[in-house]
Design a protein around this motif. Sequence first.
Motif, short mmCIF file in Angstrom:
data_model
loop_
_atom_site.label_atom_id
_atom_site.label_comp_id
_atom_site.label_asym_id
_atom_site.label_seq_id
_atom_site.Cartn_x
_atom_site.Cartn_y
_atom_site.Cartn_z
N MET A 34 0.88 -1.22 0.04
CA MET A 34 -0.14 -0.04 -0.04
C MET A 34 0.70 1.42 0.20
O MET A 34 1.92 1.28 0.59
N ALA A 35 0.50 2.34 -0.64
CA ALA A 35 0.97 3.59 -0.72
C ALA A 35 -0.03 4.76 -0.52
O ALA A 35 -1.29 4.33 -0.69
N GLY A 36 0.36 5.76 -0.26
CA GLY A 36 -0.40 7.07 0.04
C GLY A 36 -0.59 7.46 1.17
O GLY A 36 -0.39 6.53 2.14
N GLY A 37 -0.90 8.62 1.61
CA GLY A 37 -0.82 9.06 3.14
C GLY A 37 -1.81 8.26 3.88
O GLY A 37 -1.63 8.17 4.89
N VAL A 38 -2.96 8.01 3.38
CA VAL A 38 -3.93 7.16 4.19
C VAL A 38 -3.53 5.75 4.34
O VAL A 38 -3.65 5.08 5.74
N ALA A 39 -2.29 5.38 3.69
CA ALA A 39 -1.81 3.99 4.12
C ALA A 39 -0.95 4.17 5.14
O ALA A 39 -0.34 2.90 5.57
N LEU A 40 -0.75 5.35 5.88
CA LEU A 40 -0.08 5.41 7.14
C LEU A 40 -0.81 5.33 8.24
O LEU A 40 -0.28 5.70 9.40
N ASN A 41 -2.05 5.14 8.10
CA ASN A 41 -3.04 4.88 9.23
C ASN A 41 -2.76 3.78 9.99
O ASN A 41 -3.28 2.68 9.51
N CYS A 42 -1.89 3.65 10.98
CA CYS A 42 -1.79 2.23 11.63
C CYS A 42 -2.79 1.66 12.26
O CYS A 42 -2.94 0.35 12.04
N VAL A 43 -3.97 2.14 12.70
CA VAL A 43 -5.13 1.40 13.40
C VAL A 43 -5.67 0.76 11.99
O VAL A 43 -6.21 -0.25 12.35
N ALA A 44 -5.87 1.52 10.97
CA ALA A 44 -6.75 0.80 9.80
C ALA A 44 -5.86 -0.31 9.41
O ALA A 44 -6.29 -1.28 8.92
N ASN A 45 -4.34 0.07 9.39
CA ASN A 45 -3.55 -1.14 8.60
C ASN A 45 -3.61 -2.25 9.67
O ASN A 45 -3.74 -3.51 9.16
N ILE A 59 3.62 -1.38 3.76
CA ILE A 59 3.62 -0.12 3.38
C ILE A 59 4.80 0.68 3.20
O ILE A 59 5.62 0.64 4.12
N GLN A 60 5.05 1.32 2.20
CA GLN A 60 6.18 2.20 1.83
C GLN A 60 6.26 3.39 2.68
O GLN A 60 5.39 4.07 3.08
N PRO A 61 7.51 3.37 3.53
CA PRO A 61 7.51 4.40 4.56
C PRO A 61 7.19 5.80 4.20
O PRO A 61 6.71 6.46 5.01
#
Length: 210
Positions: A34-45, A59-61
């Motif tokens: 996954m990529a994109g700013g929303v992909a950095l949502n740890c709870v959703a991940n 998730i790409q850092p």
Amino acid sequence: MDLACSIQAITEEAMLKMVRYAHKETGGMKRLCMAGGVALNCVANGRILREGPFEDIWIQPAAGDAGGAVGVALAIWHRYLGKPRDSAERDGRWQSSRAASHDGAPLYADAMKGSFLGPRNTVEEIESFLNSKSLPFKKYSREELPEVIAQLLAQGNIIGLHQGRMEFGAPGTRRPKHHRRSAFAVDAISHESQDQVSRELSSLRAQCLA
């Protein structure tokens, strides 16, 4: 109404629907990137990993706009210059005693070699900076730190940790990456800890913007 909680809940449901659709469209692939700013949502991940159809996610850092440079570089390298897609898994260069094998390939081969790609501050540099600002400090050994930090946490203090190399990634309290290998530590037993950290961070952001 708790607006932030509501937005988070809707975001999680939307992301779950998206990954389930992607799983169906790809014929049941087992791994998700996954990529994109929303992909950095740890709870959703976390929910995607627990409730979604994929066995593993990555998730790409620098998953936000800054990470577009990585995609552009890879596209030019592979598509326009025709360079091969080398893989440590394929040619057997990856070795790790901690990596379990899955379908003949270890899970944790990382061609990016981690996200800690930037410079690090030495002890001497940190001491020099503190002295230049006339800031008081006390030096502890690595063996002493756990007990010292535990005592400070028990007293209700917020602890800021700064160590290691600078990270390639996006900062944020709900995101997996920070610009440096840094973190805040608070007493998890205290109900006031989260509010305390939020107040301090809000104050710090306001000072940075002023």
